[in-house]
Enzyme design. Structure first.
Site, mmCIF file in Angstrom:
data_model
loop_
_atom_site.group_PDB
_atom_site.id
_atom_site.type_symbol
_atom_site.label_atom_id
_atom_site.label_comp_id
_atom_site.label_asym_id
_atom_site.label_seq_id
_atom_site.Cartn_x
_atom_site.Cartn_y
_atom_site.Cartn_z
ATOM 1 C CD GLU A 183 -2.641 1.251 2.603
ATOM 2 O OE1 GLU A 183 -3.078 0.142 2.992
ATOM 3 O OE2 GLU A 183 -2.886 2.326 3.184
ATOM 4 C CD GLU A 209 -3.700 7.411 5.066
ATOM 5 O OE1 GLU A 209 -4.747 6.797 5.334
ATOM 6 O OE2 GLU A 209 -2.584 7.113 5.530
#
Length: 418
Positions: free
Chosen positions: A160, A165
């Protein structure tokens, strides 16, 4: 938001006098940022983009984007129900995609999570998006990627890459992280980037990017690099990022890391995405001139592999789940050959009949070692035989051997090259 549980997960190339690079090995790097300068001038080649041009209320381009739906918590005890409704994802008519998180009349939450899985799965280059994030306690916007083998290759082995974010209780901070085997969930390889004036990232658009090459990924905001992570930083664990990845845009509501909405959280909240772009690593573009090296993947994300990593003539070629090993590293050569361990992908005995197996063999320039990547179908065609590469029995499974067969344009004959 994720398919797993974590406590905290955690452009154009330009040189700026303020640039600062932080190399991290599971720690946090921060850097001052310049305001987003908008469009950039770059020598790299744009190989794919979605500019989100279209009429207000239109759906995102289904040729590029899938909608993942559901309200099962997404591994993080999130509250939202992801839908494919235009109320949660639509173009605004001004060149933006808008992902909207809503509180419904019954007190539940809805939002959208969009992926390019099986449609746009880059390997290496600059992956970039210009985004105006939402704000508020419990709001969790993200631009991120998962390895194309997911879910057959389970997380975190799939890999990932979190490009951006943000959690609402840190309006001035964004995070970039890697998750892989041995460094995932609450213990990723991660860094953070603070707004230079301490302002909220939700106040304006900002450009979030990674520059991604074999063994190395660098994160930037508005063209300012703030961390680089390499294969040497994985604490002795596997580096699983030299393979195709698909992109994800979403806005989650609640979860273990961001916490949950409170009385200060206003709804609806919107994430505006000006564009998503993929640039080539070396300026040649996809399929451009010069040799390229990396994994070759089937349409289901599994990798072309030299059986047993053996280097003897006659070693079978098979499918195997992507693992980053040298047996899955292929060079697309200018002469049309595909090479691993310095040898060539070869049709055994120079055969031309359907069902003839392929193998590893000393490169000799013969027609049995020539391959053409067909535009449109993405088939690998052997011009000497006029037939295409596919798994035996048309089964895209770990350990399935490879053969040539009549070209039919099917997904089992589709291959993604470096």
């Amino acid at each position: 938001m994720r398919t797993h549980q974590r406590a905290r997960t955690t452009s154009a190339l330009i040189t700026l006098a303020l640039a600062l690079t932080a190399v991290v090995t599971g720690g946090v790097g921060t850097a001052a940022a310049a305001p987003d300068p908008g469009p950039r001038t770059t020598a790299a080649t744009l190989v794919w983009s979605d500019e989100f041009d279209g009429p207000a209320g239109a759906a995102p381009n289904a040729a590029y984007w899938n909608h993942e739906t559901g309200n099962h918590g997404w591994g993080n005890n999130e509250l939202q129900n992801y839908t494919n409704s235009r109320a949660n994802s639509a173009l605004d008519g001004n060149g933006n995609l808008v992902i909207t998180a809503r509180r419904e009349a019954d007190g539940s939450y809805t939002s959208a999570r969009m992926t390019t899985q099986g449609k746009v799965q880059p390997q290496f280059g600059r992956i970039e998006s210009r985004i105006k994030i939402p704000r508020g306690q419990g709001i969790w916007p993200a631009f991120w990627m998962l390895g194309s083998g997911f879910p057959q290759t389970q997380w975190p082995d799939s890999g990932e890459i979190d490009i951006m974010e943000n959690v609402g209780f840190e309006p001035h901070m964004v995070h970039g992280s890697l998750h892989g085997p041995g460094y995932s969930g609450g213990n990723p390889l991660t860094g953070s980037y603070m707004h230079p004036q301490g302002w909220s990232f939700a106040d304006d658009f900002h450009t979030f990017a990674v520059d991604w090459s074999p063994g190395s990924i660098t994160w930037s905001v508005n063209g300012v690099a703030y961390q680089t992570i390499t294969r040497n930083d994985t604490r002795g664990n596997p580096w699983v990022f030299d393979q195709p990845f698909f992109m994800i845009l979403n806005v989650a509501v609640g979860g273990q890391w961001p916490g949950y909405p409170d009385g200060s959280t206003q709804f609806p909240q919107q994430m505006l995405v000006d564009y998503v772009r993929v640039y080539s690593q070396d300026g040649t573009g996809s399929g451009g001139g010069g040799e390229r090296a990396g994994t070759i993947t089937a349409s289901n994300g599994i990798c072309l592999d030299v059986a047993g990593a053996a280097q003897a003539n006659g070693t079978p070629i098979q499918l195997a789940w992507c693992n980053g090993n040298q047996a899955q590293r292929w060079t697309v050569a200018q002469d049309g050959s595909l090479r691993a361990f310095g040898k060539c992908l070869d049709v055994a005995d120079g055969a031309t009949a359907a069902g003839s197996r392929v193998q590893l063999w000393d490169c000799n320039g013969s027609g049995a070692q020539r391959w053409t990547h067909v535009n449109g179908s993405q088939a690998l065609r052997n011009p000497q035989s006029g037939r295409c590469l596919q798994p035996v029995g048309r089964a895209q499974n770990d350990g399935t051997r490879l053969e040539i067969a009549d070209c039919d344009g099917s997904s089992v004959q589709r291959w993604i090259l470096p």
